[in-house]
Design an enzyme around this catalytic site. Structure first.
Site, mmCIF file in Angstrom:
data_model
loop_
_atom_site.group_PDB
_atom_site.id
_atom_site.type_symbol
_atom_site.label_atom_id
_atom_site.label_comp_id
_atom_site.label_asym_id
_atom_site.label_seq_id
_atom_site.Cartn_x
_atom_site.Cartn_y
_atom_site.Cartn_z
ATOM 1 N N ASN A 61 -21.873 -17.332 6.507
ATOM 2 C CA ASN A 61 -21.297 -17.352 5.157
ATOM 3 C C ASN A 61 -22.022 -18.432 4.373
ATOM 4 O O ASN A 61 -21.764 -19.624 4.556
ATOM 5 C CB ASN A 61 -19.789 -17.652 5.233
ATOM 6 C CG ASN A 61 -19.165 -17.777 3.846
ATOM 7 O OD1 ASN A 61 -19.807 -17.472 2.843
ATOM 8 N ND2 ASN A 61 -17.915 -18.225 3.796
ATOM 9 N N LYS A 117 -21.782 -19.151 1.349
ATOM 10 C CA LYS A 117 -21.013 -19.698 0.213
ATOM 11 C C LYS A 117 -21.928 -19.737 -1.017
ATOM 12 O O LYS A 117 -22.730 -18.812 -1.191
ATOM 13 C CB LYS A 117 -20.417 -21.059 0.580
ATOM 14 C CG LYS A 117 -19.609 -20.977 1.886
ATOM 15 C CD LYS A 117 -18.758 -22.167 2.184
ATOM 16 C CE LYS A 117 -17.979 -21.931 3.484
ATOM 17 N NZ LYS A 117 -17.089 -23.019 3.825
ATOM 18 N N GLU A 162 -11.217 -20.944 0.554
ATOM 19 C CA GLU A 162 -11.725 -21.527 -0.705
ATOM 20 C C GLU A 162 -11.304 -20.668 -1.894
ATOM 21 O O GLU A 162 -11.052 -21.187 -2.982
ATOM 22 C CB GLU A 162 -13.252 -21.704 -0.613
ATOM 23 C CG GLU A 162 -13.597 -22.873 0.298
ATOM 24 C CD GLU A 162 -14.916 -22.752 1.040
ATOM 25 O OE1 GLU A 162 -15.771 -21.943 0.657
ATOM 26 O OE2 GLU A 162 -15.074 -23.499 2.038
ATOM 27 N N HIS A 210 -10.864 -15.770 1.692
ATOM 28 C CA HIS A 210 -11.348 -17.042 2.252
ATOM 29 C C HIS A 210 -10.495 -18.177 1.692
ATOM 30 O O HIS A 210 -10.055 -18.124 0.544
ATOM 31 C CB HIS A 210 -12.824 -17.245 1.887
ATOM 32 C CG HIS A 210 -13.449 -18.393 2.620
ATOM 33 N ND1 HIS A 210 -13.237 -19.699 2.242
ATOM 34 C CD2 HIS A 210 -14.243 -18.428 3.714
ATOM 35 C CE1 HIS A 210 -13.879 -20.491 3.095
ATOM 36 N NE2 HIS A 210 -14.505 -19.754 3.986
ATOM 37 N N GLY A 225 -15.621 -27.336 7.196
ATOM 38 C CA GLY A 225 -16.469 -28.359 6.585
ATOM 39 C C GLY A 225 -16.113 -29.774 6.983
ATOM 40 O O GLY A 225 -16.457 -30.727 6.281
ATOM 41 N N SER A 242 -16.325 -25.393 11.154
ATOM 42 C CA SER A 242 -17.215 -26.352 11.828
ATOM 43 C C SER A 242 -17.850 -25.807 13.113
ATOM 44 O O SER A 242 -18.017 -26.552 14.084
ATOM 45 C CB SER A 242 -16.482 -27.675 12.098
ATOM 46 O OG SER A 242 -16.147 -28.293 10.866
ATOM 47 N N GLU A 250 -9.495 -19.145 10.300
ATOM 48 C CA GLU A 250 -10.225 -20.322 9.836
ATOM 49 C C GLU A 250 -9.222 -21.398 9.434
ATOM 50 O O GLU A 250 -8.772 -21.436 8.268
ATOM 51 C CB GLU A 250 -11.088 -19.973 8.615
ATOM 52 C CG GLU A 250 -12.201 -19.000 8.902
ATOM 53 C CD GLU A 250 -13.374 -19.193 7.932
ATOM 54 O OE1 GLU A 250 -14.481 -19.449 8.409
ATOM 55 O OE2 GLU A 250 -13.165 -19.120 6.715
HETATM 56 P P1 13P Z 1 -18.036 -24.553 7.968
HETATM 57 O O1 13P Z 1 -18.735 -23.825 9.111
HETATM 58 O O2 13P Z 1 -19.010 -25.226 7.048
HETATM 59 O O3 13P Z 1 -16.953 -25.434 8.459
HETATM 60 O O4 13P Z 1 -17.349 -23.412 7.082
HETATM 61 C C1 13P Z 1 -16.536 -22.470 7.685
HETATM 62 C C2 13P Z 1 -16.261 -21.403 6.732
HETATM 63 O O5 13P Z 1 -15.557 -21.592 5.750
HETATM 64 C C3 13P Z 1 -16.887 -20.090 6.981
HETATM 65 O O6 13P Z 1 -16.341 -19.102 6.175
#
Ligand code: 13P
Length: 257
Positions: free
Chosen positions: A13, A15, A100, A98, A176, A216, A170
């Protein structure tokens, strides 16, 4: 349940990262490194580059997808992109709900649910994200939060359709943060999700649905996470941005043929 492990699904992903030329270079560099990998490699790219990298992905067995969509086919929705448009641009899957999007853009379970149903209608595989915050976990509410998100994000999805969906667990406290869930915690939560699906849709559906872990994931924890019985795949954010680390995550768990 799930005695034989499925081939691992590993989704990058990106982002809000990458220009078109950077994306082309990434896919070109990654392709030879994952040839013969036992993992299924998926890439969730920003909208602007989907049609540009679709031929490269197709040629190298990378399944291309997007990170969001609207629940309508078309209309006066300034700034939105429909599932139909994503298909047209070469996407085969879409990440929905997601954290976010849920937190920063206030997406409700109901909105996510409408998108899930639309994605299935237009032939995109929805990757439905769920997960609890640190406060929800600390107060002992994880199970309630997950079952609520599953119930309302998947409302109206039937047992035949559920086989065409992926669920991504997640936890928000792991995204992150460099603090991935401990493998046993990931396993416990994945089993919880699978049992929920079994209760609602039956044993066959529960075995068929893929449940991915995200938060992560790095080359040094991908193997142990993916070895957990109910972890069918990994959803990778930060570590998917470099070909070097993403290739390790794809190849380490199952090895190269
Ligand atoms: P990270 O791997 O950067 O923690 O992000 C996870 C994520 O949100 C994948 O969709």
């Amino acid at each position: 349940m799930n005695d034989v492990k499925k081939a691992l699904t590993v989704i990058a992903n990106w982002k809000m990262h990458r220009t078109i030329s950077e994306a082309k270079k990434y896919v070109t560099d990654l392709a030879p490194l994952i040839q013969g990998s036992l993992s299924q490699v998926y890439l969730a790219a920003p909208f602007t580059m989907l049609s540009e990298i679709a031929p490269l992905c197709r040629a190298s067995n990378i399944v291309l997808g997007a990170q969001n969509m609207n629940d309508h086919d078309e209309g006066a929705f300034t700034g939105e992109i429909s599932g139909k448009m994503l298909k047209d641009a070469g996407a085969d899957f879409v990440i929905l709900g997601h954290s976010e999007r849920r937190t920063l853009f206030h997406e409700s379970n109901d909105f996510v649910n409408r998108k899930v149903k639309k994605a299935i209608d237009v032939g995109l595989v929805p990757v439905v994200c769920i997960g609890e915050t640190a406060a929800e976990r600390d107060s002992g509410n994880t199970a309630n939060v997950l079952s609520y998100q599953l119930r309302y994000s998947l409302a109206g999805v039937n047992s035949e359709q559920i086989g065409r969906i992926m669920i991504a667990y997640e936890p928000l406290w792991a995204i992150g943060t460099q603090q991935a869930a401990m493998p046993a915690v990931a396993q416990e939560m994945h089993l919880f999700c699978r049992r929920y699906i079994e209760d609602q849709y039956g044993k066959y559906a529960a075995e068929k649905v893929s449940i991915l872990y995200g938060g992560s994931v790095k080359p040094d924890n991908a193997k142990v996470l993916s070895e957990q019985k109910d972890v069918d795949g990994l959803l990778v954010g930060g570590a998917s941005l470099s070909v070097e680390s993403f290739e390790k995550i794809v190849n380490f768990p199952n090895g190269i043929l």
